[in-house]
Design a protein around this motif. Sequence first.
Motif, mmCIF file in Angstrom:
data_model
loop_
_atom_site.group_PDB
_atom_site.id
_atom_site.type_symbol
_atom_site.label_atom_id
_atom_site.label_comp_id
_atom_site.label_asym_id
_atom_site.label_seq_id
_atom_site.Cartn_x
_atom_site.Cartn_y
_atom_site.Cartn_z
ATOM 1 N N GLN A 1 0.834 -1.200 0.000
ATOM 2 C CA GLN A 1 0.000 0.000 0.000
ATOM 3 C C GLN A 1 0.872 1.254 0.000
ATOM 4 O O GLN A 1 1.838 1.337 0.752
ATOM 5 N N ARG A 2 0.559 2.205 -0.843
ATOM 6 C CA ARG A 2 1.245 3.495 -0.934
ATOM 7 C C ARG A 2 2.710 3.416 -1.368
ATOM 8 O O ARG A 2 3.471 4.360 -1.182
ATOM 9 N N GLN A 3 3.100 2.301 -1.957
ATOM 10 C CA GLN A 3 4.485 2.163 -2.413
ATOM 11 C C GLN A 3 4.760 3.147 -3.561
ATOM 12 O O GLN A 3 3.936 3.329 -4.460
ATOM 13 N N ARG A 4 5.938 3.801 -3.507
ATOM 14 C CA ARG A 4 6.332 4.718 -4.574
ATOM 15 C C ARG A 4 7.125 3.922 -5.606
ATOM 16 O O ARG A 4 8.071 3.218 -5.255
ATOM 17 N N VAL A 5 6.722 4.013 -6.860
ATOM 18 C CA VAL A 5 7.331 3.187 -7.912
ATOM 19 C C VAL A 5 7.623 4.019 -9.158
ATOM 20 O O VAL A 5 7.162 5.151 -9.299
ATOM 21 N N ARG A 6 8.374 3.392 -10.060
ATOM 22 C CA ARG A 6 8.600 3.966 -11.390
ATOM 23 C C ARG A 6 7.596 3.316 -12.331
ATOM 24 O O ARG A 6 7.580 2.089 -12.457
ATOM 25 N N PHE A 7 6.797 4.138 -12.965
ATOM 26 C CA PHE A 7 5.739 3.647 -13.844
ATOM 27 C C PHE A 7 6.128 3.926 -15.296
ATOM 28 O O PHE A 7 6.427 5.067 -15.651
ATOM 29 N N ILE B 1 6.123 -1.720 -14.035
ATOM 30 C CA ILE B 1 6.436 -1.033 -12.793
ATOM 31 C C ILE B 1 7.811 -1.487 -12.322
ATOM 32 O O ILE B 1 8.099 -2.681 -12.271
ATOM 33 N N ARG B 2 8.657 -0.503 -12.019
ATOM 34 C CA ARG B 2 9.979 -0.831 -11.508
ATOM 35 C C ARG B 2 10.108 -0.278 -10.097
ATOM 36 O O ARG B 2 9.493 0.726 -9.747
ATOM 37 N N PHE B 3 10.916 -0.958 -9.314
ATOM 38 C CA PHE B 3 11.193 -0.561 -7.949
ATOM 39 C C PHE B 3 11.808 0.835 -7.974
ATOM 40 O O PHE B 3 12.500 1.200 -8.916
ATOM 41 N N TYR B 4 11.546 1.644 -6.934
ATOM 42 C CA TYR B 4 12.061 3.009 -6.946
ATOM 43 C C TYR B 4 13.598 3.008 -6.954
ATOM 44 O O TYR B 4 14.220 3.637 -7.793
ATOM 45 N N SER B 5 14.182 2.297 -6.004
ATOM 46 C CA SER B 5 15.638 2.176 -5.976
ATOM 47 C C SER B 5 16.050 0.916 -5.228
ATOM 48 O O SER B 5 15.620 0.731 -4.098
ATOM 49 N N PRO B 6 16.852 0.023 -5.810
ATOM 50 C CA PRO B 6 17.360 0.055 -7.182
ATOM 51 C C PRO B 6 16.232 -0.155 -8.200
ATOM 52 O O PRO B 6 15.232 -0.797 -7.875
ATOM 53 N N ALA B 7 16.414 0.407 -9.410
ATOM 54 C CA ALA B 7 15.361 0.380 -10.423
ATOM 55 C C ALA B 7 15.272 -0.984 -11.109
ATOM 56 O O ALA B 7 15.697 -1.147 -12.235
ATOM 57 N N VAL B 8 14.728 -1.967 -10.396
ATOM 58 C CA VAL B 8 14.547 -3.288 -11.018
ATOM 59 C C VAL B 8 13.069 -3.515 -11.314
ATOM 60 O O VAL B 8 12.192 -3.022 -10.604
ATOM 61 N N THR B 9 12.837 -4.280 -12.389
ATOM 62 C CA THR B 9 11.467 -4.547 -12.821
ATOM 63 C C THR B 9 10.762 -5.459 -11.830
ATOM 64 O O THR B 9 11.295 -6.511 -11.468
ATOM 65 N N ILE B 10 9.595 -5.053 -11.354
ATOM 66 C CA ILE B 10 8.894 -5.898 -10.389
ATOM 67 C C ILE B 10 7.491 -6.318 -10.834
ATOM 68 O O ILE B 10 7.022 -7.386 -10.483
ATOM 69 N N ALA B 11 6.840 -5.477 -11.603
ATOM 70 C CA ALA B 11 5.440 -5.805 -11.885
ATOM 71 C C ALA B 11 4.982 -5.133 -13.182
ATOM 72 O O ALA B 11 5.704 -4.335 -13.769
ATOM 73 N N GLY B 12 3.749 -5.435 -13.581
ATOM 74 C CA GLY B 12 3.195 -4.795 -14.761
ATOM 75 C C GLY B 12 1.725 -5.125 -14.906
ATOM 76 O O GLY B 12 1.175 -5.856 -14.083
#
Length: 352
Positions: free
Chosen positions: A290-296, A341-352
């Motif tokens: 919940q409320r996770q900050r991600v790279r979209f 969706i990638r993790f904020y840091s480190p920028a690894v791919t986690i979801a989509g």
Amino acid sequence: MKKRHYLIGTAGHVDHGKTKLIRALTGIETDRLKEEQQRGISIELGFAHLALPSGRDVGIVDVPGHEKFVRQMLAGATGMDMVLLVIAADEGIMPQTREHLDILTLLGVSRGIVVINKTDLVDSDWLEFIQEEVREGLKGTVFEQAPIFPVSASNGQGISELIQGIDQIIDEVETKTTSGPVRLPVDRVFSIQGFGTVVTGTLHNGTVRLGQELAIEPEHIMAKVRSIQVHNEKVEEAEAGQRVAINLAGVNLSDIDRGAVVITPGEYPSGNILDLKIYNMKSAEKPLVQRQRVRFHIGTVEVLGRIHLLEQEEIQPGDEGYAQIILEEPVVAAAQDRFVIRFYSPAVTIAG
Ligand code: GDP
Ligand code: MG
């Protein structure tokens, strides 16, 4: 019958021979083009084209393999009909091979060929072993059923068989819609002196014609198509599936960013709140909370955002759920679009 347009991409670990393979297939050195392009001579970035035995012409995008280029790969993978997953025979599946596979899965690029390259460096026993290992490693991925072609980009062995293989798989590809509104996610913007602003990208939908009025979103700027190039040649119109460079009248270079989308005015919405169905990949290893900050990532753009899960407090690896994302900047999106969706840091791919 109307001519179809196809786009193939490369994927795979750095130094496994993607660029060299494209040269073996097409005679075009995409790394050299990149240098030329930086000096402003060529408008194509890592791009080649191949005439197949069936007479079809396919475009090939060379995707850089290094981790810091995963972003570019995301941009490039959008709009691909098929992917050549390049794996060096002497190394086998490596971390970037895996991440690229994950991204392709999330983007829905399921059609592909596995190319085991550098066969000149190994003996036949090793080649047999590595083929089995690769087959095993692809289990549970979108490439599970993909054909495997052993080649050497260095001495040309297996290249003509690979071309036949590409020709066969291209048969199964559906055409993109050339009717309907224009949608061009921009992957590069530059200006040529005395010529004006040029945008490049893969046309996702519709047909672009000379003189057409188009909108640049989310900047919301109107522009007119002054000239169009495909494969470095001037054309009157370009269709969905083609790599295009469009010279736009009425816009300044500073007005447009990579990540902008050129559309038929009013046809696609822009916004910063999107409803998502999210799949958290098994390989993510952590729940999406919940409320996770991600790279979209959508189209050619990366925007930061915060996830608001609608039905649960977290999405476990391997699970799906519904969410809303509140983005820090607006994007152009449509129903059924794929995203990563990638993790904020480190920028690894986690979801989509
Ligand atoms: P990329 O990072 O995947 O684009 O890899 P490159 O195409 O730049 O190739 C990386 C290195 O591997 C270069 O030194 C190539 O000359 C070499 N290479 C590529 N393909 C082959 C091959 O089939 N056999 C051998 N022996 N070397 C290769
Ligand atoms: Mg390369």
